[in-house]
Design an enzyme around this catalytic site. Structure first.
Site, short mmCIF file in Angstrom:
data_model
loop_
_atom_site.label_atom_id
_atom_site.label_comp_id
_atom_site.label_asym_id
_atom_site.label_seq_id
_atom_site.Cartn_x
_atom_site.Cartn_y
_atom_site.Cartn_z
N LYS A 1 34.49 30.19 38.74
CA LYS A 1 35.30 31.24 38.13
C LYS A 1 36.34 30.59 37.22
O LYS A 1 37.06 29.66 37.64
CB LYS A 1 35.99 32.09 39.19
CG LYS A 1 35.02 32.85 40.10
CD LYS A 1 34.35 33.99 39.36
CE LYS A 1 33.51 34.84 40.28
NZ LYS A 1 32.90 36.00 39.60
N ASP B 1 31.89 31.63 35.00
CA ASP B 1 32.00 33.09 35.00
C ASP B 1 33.43 33.46 34.63
O ASP B 1 34.38 33.14 35.35
CB ASP B 1 31.65 33.64 36.38
CG ASP B 1 31.62 35.16 36.41
OD1 ASP B 1 31.86 35.79 35.36
OD2 ASP B 1 31.36 35.74 37.48
N LYS C 1 22.15 42.59 38.72
CA LYS C 1 22.63 42.95 40.05
C LYS C 1 22.13 44.36 40.34
O LYS C 1 22.40 45.29 39.57
CB LYS C 1 24.16 42.92 40.12
CG LYS C 1 24.77 41.54 39.95
CD LYS C 1 26.28 41.61 39.91
CE LYS C 1 26.88 40.21 39.76
NZ LYS C 1 28.34 40.26 39.51
#
Length: 368
Positions: free
Chosen positions: A163, A188, A262
């Site tokens: 992240k 990300d 997802k």
């Protein structure tokens, strides 16, 4: 499909370690498990993957409960289906609310596969005996991220997602790349940047990242296309791809080279399979993303990732990465960068009733 009843279990479990992004710190994971039971007593399982607050999308556990109880279950009661593909038309009368829809789709697809006595991966066309597994490292100190990454590498993960955000990116990635020169790294951003940061983001090209995920706005396609022309690093879209139409638009614009699918974000298998086919036809690389899920959703992710086009390791880590004990009867285990598919019917796992009872806060049942 002769669906008789639907049960919704609201559950809550503490994570072994807090999961931190620049948007949210998650220490306790709330969610819902859906059971769809037919008149023969066969049960299909689904999971609401929304969070307690609307930091990832506008949906929350509470809004999903409302949509299931007051909208989607009554729709299914009025319009029973004979195949899970029919759910797409049934639910098209409801705008948005992808995660609520996905939880019901998951359960109905699982029930359908169990009724056919086939693994769900086989029903949707999967072929892989094992799927590529990756893991996520949240925001922390550089030393903490290196230590966490080393733990995951020691466990056999070959792809790590980190992240990043403004002020916590280049230094972190440089340190990880120096420490792990051959590791597959992807970053990300969770929409932490704007087009004004283009020159800054160009600096990431030197680190040979697999991709940078969702650097710009959560609903943007146009600016991602502009940015992609300026970067060597492929852009991966996550939140921007909610529908197959979004995917068509991204392809026309050249907004990305990679897509993270997802099930919860796109509304379930029907939309996910449409997006998958569009990516296959247009040379867009794919991987299966995760939502700090419980074992039910993770087992669904494994089924999806057995499709041949999922060429990048997904967020399909071991059950023990997040939980002291998961809610499924067979834990998911990642070994040497892979997770084996389940070959029993449906998603291949059932609920651990003892564990479910320990973490369940409320159960409601609805007859169809």
């Amino acid at each position: 499909m002769n669906i008789k009843k639907i049960r919704i279990h609201t559950i809550s479990m503490p994570l072994k370690k807090p999961f931190v992004t620049h948007l949210q710190k998650v220490e306790n994971r709330e969610g819902m498990i859906i059971e769809v039971e037919d008149r023969e007593g066969i049960i299909g399982l689904g999971e609401v993957v929304a969070f307690s607050t609307p930091w990832y999308t506008e949906e929350t556990v509470r809004t999903c409960f409302h949509m299931l109880k007051d909208v989607l279950i009554p729709l299914l009661r009025r319009r029973p289906v004979s195949h899970p593909e029919e759910l797409q038309k049934v639910f098209d009368t409801v705008r948005g609310n992808a995660m609520a829809k996905a939880s019901m789709e998951m359960a109905v697809w699982d029930l359908y596969a169990r009724q056919k006595e086939k693994p769900l991966w086989s029903v949707i066309g999967g072929t892989r005996e094992k799927v590529l597994a990756g893991a996520v490292v949240g925001n922390a100190t550089v030393e903490g991220m290196i230590a966490h990454t080393q733990e995951l590498v020691d466990e056999g993960y070959e792809r790590i997602k980190i992240k990043i955000s403004k002020g916590s990116d280049i230094e972190v990635i440089r340190a990880l790349r120096n420490e792990f020169p051959h590791l597959q790294l992807l970053a990300d951003a969770n929409s932490a940047y704007t087009l004004k940061d283009t020159e800054h983001l160009r600096n990431l090209d030197e680190f040979r990242l697999e991709m940078i995920e969702q650097p710009l706005g959560v609903d943007d396609l146009v600016e991602h296309a502009i940015l992609q022309k300026e970067l060597q690093t492929p852009i991966c879209l996550d939140e921007s791809i909610v529908t197959p139409h979004d995917m068509k638009s991204a392809i026309h614009l050249g907004s990305c080279g990679v897509v993270n699918i997802k099930l919860g974000r796109v509304g379930g298998y029907n939309a996910a399979l449409d997006i998958y086919r569009l990516c296959q036809e247009n040379g867009i690389r794919l991987w299966c993303g995760g939502m700090i899920e419980f074992g039910v959703s993770r087992a669904h992710n494994i089924s999806l990732a057995t499709l041949e086009g999922f060429s990048i390791p997904g967020d399909i880590s071991s059950s023990l990465k997040y939980w002291d004990e998961d809610i499924i009867d067979t834990p998911i285990i990642a070994s040497s960068g892979y997770v084996k598919r389940f070959d029993k019917s449906g998603i291949g796992v059932d609920l651990n009733q003892k564990r479910l009872k320990e973490v369940c806060e409320n159960t409601e049942e609805y007859l169809l």
